[in-house]
Write a protein that holds these residues in place. Sequence first.
Motif, PDB file in Angstrom:
ATOM      1  N   ASP A 125       0.242   9.380  -5.338  1.00 16.42           N
ATOM      2  CA  ASP A 125       0.390  10.735  -4.808  1.00 16.42           C
ATOM      3  C   ASP A 125       0.971  11.685  -5.853  1.00 16.42           C
ATOM      4  OD1 ASP A 125      -0.691  10.288  -2.330  1.00 16.42           O
ATOM      5  OD2 ASP A 125       1.227  10.177  -1.259  1.00 16.42           O
ATOM      6  N   TYR A 132       0.834  -1.199   0.000  1.00 18.12           N
ATOM      7  CA  TYR A 132       0.000   0.000   0.000  1.00 18.12           C
ATOM      8  C   TYR A 132       0.868   1.249   0.000  1.00 18.12           C
ATOM      9  CZ  TYR A 132      -4.445  -2.414   0.989  1.00 18.12           C
ATOM     10  OH  TYR A 132      -5.579  -3.178   0.918  1.00 18.12           O
ATOM     11  N   LYS A 174       0.662   4.112  -2.741  1.00 18.17           N
ATOM     12  CA  LYS A 174       0.375   5.483  -2.329  1.00 18.17           C
ATOM     13  C   LYS A 174       1.421   6.444  -2.875  1.00 18.17           C
ATOM     14  CE  LYS A 174      -0.894   8.282   1.679  1.00 18.17           C
ATOM     15  NZ  LYS A 174      -0.159   9.482   1.228  1.00 18.17           N
ATOM     16  N   GLU A 179      -5.193   3.839   2.458  1.00 15.04           N
ATOM     17  CA  GLU A 179      -4.532   2.665   3.033  1.00 15.04           C
ATOM     18  C   GLU A 179      -5.462   2.046   4.081  1.00 15.04           C
ATOM     19  OE1 GLU A 179       0.025   3.268   3.249  1.00 15.04           O
ATOM     20  OE2 GLU A 179      -0.851   5.258   3.529  1.00 15.04           O
TER      21      GLU A 179
END
Length: 220
Positions: A202, A194, A198, A210
């Motif tokens: 991002d 995760y 991410k 998450e």
Amino acid sequence: MKISKYLHSCLLFEQDGYKLLFDPAKFSFAEGRVTADMFTGINAIVITHIHPDHYDAEILKSILTLNNNAVVYTNKQVGGQMDKDGIAYQIVETGDLTLGPFALTAFPLTHEPLLDNPIPEMTGFVINGKVLHPVDALSDEMPQYKGIELLLLVTMAPFTNELKIAAFADKMQPKQILPVHDGYARDFFVKQRYANYKKHFDKQGITFHEILDVGDGIEL
């Protein structure tokens, strides 16, 4: 609209007191971290396809025992098995369906190929025009939903890898992602992957949630 995840692809949608449950099955219930008694007041249950991590007759029966008025919705292939298993259901494969405050659009999708396994009949959904649930598809069959608010994204599977998963989400460009289909991985590995997803999303301004604990979720 509240969306809570109960491991793997078992998702609970709640709005205005109405509860809509998707795919309670083996990978969610295997270790006893998720149990039938966690699901009370369920109004409707959707089974997207016949694979055992999405449909398990005994698990579904255990939930229905606690929710006598819940209606099960699925496609013809799963329905054929439910006939044998003694479970009542209604067919939903394509078109619009209203369940309480939830407006669902159902459509057929092609499951990603698996080793030595036939391709099942699989039904994807858009919920309230905001959530795309492509189930186990990572294909170009959904261009009309590019830019949708929330994508329910497979994040681990024997039929794919992180590069293909990320490429699919990059193409769809949702505003947010809720990860699914990772119920067979250990907690430390889910957390690690995760973090990797991410970091990737991002950079594009896409929020990757998450969701690590059973029953955690988001408000949309």
